[in-house]
Design a protein around this motif. Structure first.
Motif, PDB file in Angstrom:
ATOM      1  N   LEU A  85       0.910  -1.582  -0.428  1.00 30.57           N
ATOM      2  CA  LEU A  85       0.001   0.130   0.166  1.00 30.57           C
ATOM      3  C   LEU A  85       1.249   0.865  -0.177  1.00 30.57           C
ATOM      4  CD1 LEU A  85      -3.149  -1.064   2.573  1.00 30.57           C
ATOM      5  CD2 LEU A  85      -2.930  -0.798   0.198  1.00 30.57           C
ATOM      6  N   HIS A  86       1.984   1.118   0.281  1.00 34.23           N
ATOM      7  CA  HIS A  86       3.103   1.943   0.659  1.00 34.23           C
ATOM      8  C   HIS A  86       3.319   2.334  -0.532  1.00 34.23           C
ATOM      9  CE1 HIS A  86       6.274   4.621   1.691  1.00 34.23           C
ATOM     10  NE2 HIS A  86       5.935   5.598   2.090  1.00 34.23           N
ATOM     11  N   ARG A  87       3.487   1.604  -1.451  1.00 32.34           N
ATOM     12  CA  ARG A  87       4.383   1.762  -2.536  1.00 32.34           C
ATOM     13  C   ARG A  87       3.044   2.461  -3.640  1.00 32.34           C
ATOM     14  NH1 ARG A  87       7.959  -3.805  -4.020  1.00 32.34           N
ATOM     15  NH2 ARG A  87       9.605  -3.467  -1.520  1.00 32.34           N
ATOM     16  N   ARG A  88       1.646   1.537  -3.899  1.00 32.07           N
ATOM     17  CA  ARG A  88       0.783   2.336  -4.801  1.00 32.07           C
ATOM     18  C   ARG A  88       0.067   3.600  -4.278  1.00 32.07           C
ATOM     19  NH1 ARG A  88      -5.084  -0.533  -5.191  1.00 32.07           N
ATOM     20  NH2 ARG A  88      -5.588   0.483  -6.496  1.00 32.07           N
ATOM     21  N   LYS A  89       0.122   4.017  -2.820  1.00 35.03           N
ATOM     22  CA  LYS A  89      -0.403   5.205  -2.308  1.00 35.03           C
ATOM     23  C   LYS A  89       0.981   6.092  -1.726  1.00 35.03           C
ATOM     24  CE  LYS A  89      -4.905   4.492  -3.025  1.00 35.03           C
ATOM     25  NZ  LYS A  89      -5.924   5.356  -3.798  1.00 35.03           N
ATOM     26  N   LYS A  90       1.903   5.838  -1.733  1.00 34.97           N
ATOM     27  CA  LYS A  90       2.784   6.925  -0.591  1.00 34.97           C
ATOM     28  C   LYS A  90       2.654   7.369   0.315  1.00 34.97           C
ATOM     29  CE  LYS A  90       5.313   6.701  -4.688  1.00 34.97           C
ATOM     30  NZ  LYS A  90       6.257   5.189  -4.539  1.00 34.97           N
ATOM     31  N   THR A  91       1.567   6.869   1.247  1.00 33.90           N
ATOM     32  CA  THR A  91       1.299   6.749   2.279  1.00 33.90           C
ATOM     33  C   THR A  91       0.836   5.397   3.640  1.00 33.90           C
ATOM     34  OG1 THR A  91      -0.118   7.615   4.243  1.00 33.90           O
ATOM     35  CG2 THR A  91      -0.987   7.017   1.839  1.00 33.90           C
ATOM     36  N   VAL A  92       1.253   5.959   4.901  1.00 32.72           N
ATOM     37  CA  VAL A  92       0.485   3.978   5.410  1.00 32.72           C
ATOM     38  C   VAL A  92      -0.424   4.948   5.949  1.00 32.72           C
ATOM     39  CG1 VAL A  92       2.813   3.677   5.527  1.00 32.72           C
ATOM     40  CG2 VAL A  92       2.874   5.419   7.435  1.00 32.72           C
ATOM     41  N   ASN A  93      -1.086   6.236   5.651  1.00 32.40           N
ATOM     42  CA  ASN A  93      -2.331   6.886   6.401  1.00 32.40           C
ATOM     43  C   ASN A  93      -3.479   5.884   6.024  1.00 32.40           C
ATOM     44  OD1 ASN A  93      -4.604   8.343   7.605  1.00 32.40           O
ATOM     45  ND2 ASN A  93      -4.093   9.967   6.440  1.00 32.40           N
ATOM     46  N   ALA A  94      -4.611   4.918   6.872  1.00 33.79           N
ATOM     47  CA  ALA A  94      -5.394   4.700   6.955  1.00 33.79           C
ATOM     48  C   ALA A  94      -6.842   5.151   6.334  1.00 33.79           C
ATOM     49  CB  ALA A  94      -5.802   3.215   8.093  1.00 33.79           C
TER      50      ALA A  94
END
Length: 102
Positions: A85-94
């Motif tokens: 998800l970090h690679r896809r959206k560049k964040t770890v914000n849920a």
């Protein structure tokens, strides 16, 4: 030295509340939620081991080993998902992952 069961259960309760607080306060950060879940599982494991020590049964240690195995599988899958998800959206914000519903 044998620690009284009450002290073990109080410590397990404090750890569980800290883990629950971590999950509820940092609901937007996936990594902090995972850390909170790990703390809660460790609190449950501590309660099982303390109870097994008090009553002289091996059931608590067996449950502790099962919790360790389950936790390692959960951590590996969850961290793989977080990296994806970090690679896809560049964040770890849920909150950013609401488009994954349904």
């Amino acid at each position: 030295m044998i620690v009284p069961l009450l002290h073990v259960l109080i410590l397990a309760g404090i750890l569980f509340v800290l883990g629950l607080t971590c999950v509820l306060v940092w609901r937007s950060n996936i990594i902090m939620m995972l850390i909170g879940i790990e703390i809660m599982l460790n609190a449950a494991m501590l309660a099982f081991v303390g109870g097994a020590n008090r009553w002289g049964a091996a059931d608590g240690q067996v449950f502790a080993l099962m919790i360790i195995a389950m936790t390692s599988a959960e951590v590996s899958l969850a961290l793989a998902l977080v990296v994806y998800l970090h690679r896809r959206k560049k964040t770890v914000n849920a909150d950013e992952f609401s488009d994954m519903k349904g």
